[in-house]
Write an enzyme that holds these catalytic residues in place. Structure first.
Site, PDB file in Angstrom:
ATOM      1  N   ASP A   1       0.860  -1.168   0.000  1.00 49.61           N
ATOM      2  CA  ASP A   1       0.000   0.000   0.000  1.00 49.61           C
ATOM      3  C   ASP A   1       0.908   1.233   0.000  1.00 49.61           C
ATOM      4  O   ASP A   1       2.080   1.157   0.380  1.00 49.61           O
ATOM      5  CB  ASP A   1      -0.881  -0.036   1.258  1.00 49.61           C
TER       6      ASP A   1
ATOM      7  N   ASP B   1      -0.182   5.207   0.698  1.00 53.41           N
ATOM      8  CA  ASP B   1      -0.434   6.204   1.739  1.00 53.41           C
ATOM      9  C   ASP B   1      -0.586   5.541   3.108  1.00 53.41           C
ATOM     10  O   ASP B   1      -1.392   4.626   3.288  1.00 53.41           O
ATOM     11  CB  ASP B   1      -1.690   7.012   1.387  1.00 53.41           C
TER      12      ASP B   1
END
Length: 248
Positions: free
Chosen positions: A11, A13
């Site tokens: 991932d 952010d």
């Protein structure tokens, strides 16, 4: 070396990126070392391709990418493998719900971002990938969630405790990473998936090793096999150094 895990799904952010939206030098160093040793590294993000690619370029990644929470899977940068679209009639309903509740909203088509300050009348003439709401009002967010569930045909997650992100039903980062595994000829059991929010939950649950960042939402921590340091404390370095680059 024979490594147990072959793919690191990251991932962006709150995971790969620090709060200043940059990748630390130490994390860059360890990701490049993993790649040098034959580990695939795949960015798996809610961002659209154009907002994710600069980071892939910084890391010198030419591997597949999962963008818009799984609505797009890229075989390689700029080479689209699969795309899943939202029903434009549902997008129209979601827009009306946003207006009705007063929540901030945004939506991605295959071409651009629309939001509360810039919308388009020709909703049904566009190809939509994702819709989102942001509100710190818990009651409003719950009301939106209940309405979305009543609509049906939607996959509902979040990328922060204050938002809701909507993709087509059955489309998420786990389905995206499964597609990547097929492209690379590996199994989900060989995947390490790392994240911090509910849009990471499915892939964390289904990967060979599911990792939650120290700053992750509690639900994600509860479901993960492992919790590492936060995104501001080089948690990704721990994952690579202590759990991937060891002989299987």
């Amino acid at each position: 070396m024979d490594y147990k895990y072959r793919l690191l799904a990251l991932d962006m952010d709150g995971t790969l990126l620090q709060d200043n939206h940059e990748i630390s030098d130490e994390t860059v160093k360890w990701i490049k070392e993993a790649v040098r040793r034959g580990i695939y590294v795949c960015l798996s993000t809610g961002r659209p391709f154009k907002d994710a690619y600069p980071y892939a370029k910084q890391l010198e990644l030419m591997t597949p990418m999962v963008t818009v929470n799984g609505s797009e899977v890229w075989r390689a940068p700029y080479e689209l493998h699969r795309r899943a679209l939202l029903d434009s009639k549902l997008v129209k309903q979601m827009y009306e719900l946003a207006v009705e509740t007063g929540a901030w909203f945004w939506a991605y088509t295959v071409d651009r971002l629309y939001n509360d300050t810039h919308w388009i009348d020709d909703v049904e003439g566009q190809e939509w990938l994702k819709f989102g709401y942001t509100t710190e009002d818990d009651e409003v967010r719950h009301r939106i969630l209940m309405s979305l569930q009543d609509m049906g045909g939607l996959e509902i997650t979040n990328s922060s405790p204050y938002n809701l992100e909507i993709n087509p039903m059955g489309v998420n980062k786990a389905t995206g990473i499964r597609q990547v595994c097929e492209l690379l000829g590996i199994e989900m059991s060989q995947v390490v998936a790392v994240g911090d929010s509910l849009n990471d939950l499915a892939v964390i649950q289904q990967a060979g090793l599911g990792v939650a960042m120290g700053n992750a939402q509690q639900t994600v921590k509860d479901e993960a096999d492992l919790v590492v340091s936060s995104n501001n404390e080089d948690g990704i370095v721990e994952v690579i150094r202590d759990h991937i680059l060891i002989e299987g």
